[in-house]
Design a protein around this motif. Structure first.
Motif, PDB file in Angstrom:
ATOM      1  N   ALA A   1      53.980  34.945  56.994  1.00  0.00           N
ATOM      2  CA  ALA A   1      53.755  35.992  58.186  1.00  0.00           C
ATOM      3  C   ALA A   1      54.880  35.775  59.233  1.00  0.00           C
ATOM      4  O   ALA A   1      55.217  36.991  59.869  1.00  0.00           O
ATOM      5  N   ARG A   2      55.697  34.618  59.470  1.00  0.00           N
ATOM      6  CA  ARG A   2      56.516  34.465  60.439  1.00  0.00           C
ATOM      7  C   ARG A   2      57.696  35.381  60.013  1.00  0.00           C
ATOM      8  O   ARG A   2      58.194  36.038  60.765  1.00  0.00           O
ATOM      9  N   ALA A   3      57.994  35.291  58.982  1.00  0.00           N
ATOM     10  CA  ALA A   3      59.096  36.102  58.278  1.00  0.00           C
ATOM     11  C   ALA A   3      58.948  37.597  58.491  1.00  0.00           C
ATOM     12  O   ALA A   3      59.879  38.300  58.515  1.00  0.00           O
ATOM     13  N   LEU A   4      57.861  37.991  58.213  1.00  0.00           N
ATOM     14  CA  LEU A   4      57.260  39.383  58.381  1.00  0.00           C
ATOM     15  C   LEU A   4      56.989  40.146  59.832  1.00  0.00           C
ATOM     16  O   LEU A   4      56.742  41.113  60.086  1.00  0.00           O
ATOM     17  N   ALA A   5      57.103  39.006  60.986  1.00  0.00           N
ATOM     18  CA  ALA A   5      56.541  39.283  62.160  1.00  0.00           C
ATOM     19  C   ALA A   5      57.336  40.529  62.856  1.00  0.00           C
ATOM     20  O   ALA A   5      56.571  41.398  63.584  1.00  0.00           O
ATOM     21  N   ALA A   6      58.563  40.825  62.835  1.00  0.00           N
ATOM     22  CA  ALA A   6      59.163  41.758  63.129  1.00  0.00           C
ATOM     23  C   ALA A   6      59.299  43.001  62.371  1.00  0.00           C
ATOM     24  O   ALA A   6      60.212  43.880  62.686  1.00  0.00           O
ATOM     25  N   ASP A   7      58.526  43.102  61.285  1.00  0.00           N
ATOM     26  CA  ASP A   7      58.664  43.972  60.110  1.00  0.00           C
ATOM     27  C   ASP A   7      59.932  44.391  59.567  1.00  0.00           C
ATOM     28  O   ASP A   7      60.422  45.524  59.773  1.00  0.00           O
TER      29      ASP A   7
END
Length: 370
Positions: free
Chosen positions: A152-158
């Motif tokens: 989730a953290r890795a995807l946060a900024a899309d």
């Protein structure tokens, strides 16, 4: 999403004090929206290659382009804004809550509180994190839950690109299998370009749209879709690395939908004796599948039917179908179903229960040979 996302051209890394390169001149094209898996023995340079893509390590020679732009022409900040990074150790901040961990990059980018909160909630739902966990700390979560937070953290900024370095290596086999399936389901929704490093050939085959097999020194031996890799290894090294059970591994890749189904002995519940006799004559069967308006209703042994009657199946005692498959079932699941049911045949339906045909051991064998 189609086209090339990442291009490695002549990429080389030789560490100081080492005569041999960790990564030999490597040419590799990574397609947009796909999962490309890097795999190979220890010392093959797979993690080094991954770390060069987001400039945690600088290459000795060669180039890396993301979206057609050389990464050396971008600032580190701009480059890493477009890349999510997930590692085996997860690396969560222990003094921050789960919600705060997920919000790390949006806060660095200066997102306002409302936008950040909405994004954290969206990602929690996307990766299967219970909202009540967002106020907890990493030490209160299991390894599998922490790994979801890392994703989730890795995807946060899309970001368009996601790098994953043995992301499931630190969890037990049951949790690992669950997280692998979750990643595939997630990819169906987000369609990221993912480069994933693993040492597990079964994981590579399961997750990869394409698998790149590296030899010691970062030598690329073969890159291909998993089924092609198993069906036609490029050389003895690849054949040895993927293992002797290549045919068995292929069972997990192909689905029943790829097979030419046998029509099987089938008739509608209201069929007359002549129709039923024709259905079971060639080849000879001692049972018949029964449908009701096209949907599979059960089966009946022929020795319980009066085939001279006008409608032998009306009022017949239908048995439930134990060996039953869907078109999306893997051939491995099909084989398991047939063997555990102690049957020679499994019946196939679509999601609505409409009868489609039958699968036998010979059908599976022919499917692998085609």
């Amino acid at each position: 999403m189609t086209g090339t996302a990442i291009e490695l051209r002549g990429l080389t890394k030789t560490f100081p004090g080492s005569a041999a390169p960790a990564v030999a001149p490597l040419d590799l094209t990574i397609e947009a929206g796909e999962i490309t898996v890097l795999i190979g023995p220890s010392g093959c340079g797979k993690t080094t290659t991954l770390r060069m893509i987001n400039r945690l390590i600088d290459p000795t020679a060669g180039s890396i382009a993301i979206g057609g732009v050389d990464i050396r022409d971008q600032s580190l900040t701009d480059l890493r804004r477009g890349i999510g990074y997930v590692i085996q150790q997860i690396g969560l901040f222990p003094h921050r809550t789960i919600g705060q961990n997920i919000a790390t990059v949006p806060k660095l980018l200066g997102w306002d509180k409302a936008r950040t909160t909405a994004r954290v909630a969206e990602l929690a739902e996307l990766v299967g994190i219970d909202p009540v966990m967002l106020t907890r700390y990493p030490a209160e979560l299991s390894g599998g839950q922490q790994q979801r937070v890392g994703v989730a953290r890795a995807l946060a900024a899309d970001p368009p690109v996601l790098l994953m370095d043995e992301p499931f290596g630190a969890v037990d086999p049951i949790v690992r299998a669950h997280l692998q399936n979750e990643l595939l389901a997630l990819q169906e929704r987000v369609h990221k370009t993912i480069v994933l490093v693993t040492h597990d050939i079964d994981e590579a085959i399961l997750l990869g749209d394409r698998v790149a097999v590296l030899n010691v020194g970062g030598i690329l031996e073969q890159v291909a879709p998993p089924d092609d890799l198993l069906a036609a290894p490029a050389n003895d090294f690849v054949a040895s690395f993927v293992g002797n059970e290549r045919g068995i591994k292929r069972l997990a890749l192909a689905t029943v939908a790829h097979l030419e189904l046998d029509p099987g002995p089938v008739a509608d519940r209201a069929a007359d004796g002549g129709v039923i006799r024709a259905a079971v004559e060639a080849p000879a069967y001692d049972w018949i599948a029964v449908t009701d308006s096209g949907r599979l209703a059960g089966w009946v042994p022929l020795d319980e039917l009066d085939l001279e009657a006008s409608a032998p199946l009306v009022g017949a005692d239908l048995r439930p179908v134990v060996a039953q498959l869907r078109t999306g079932s893997s051939l491995r699941a099909a084989l398991e179903t047939i063997l555990t049911a102690r049957s020679s045949t499994a019946l196939v339906t679509d999601e609505d229960g409409t009868y489609l045909g039958a699968v036998t051991l010979e059908t599976i064998r022919e499917g692998l040979m085609s």
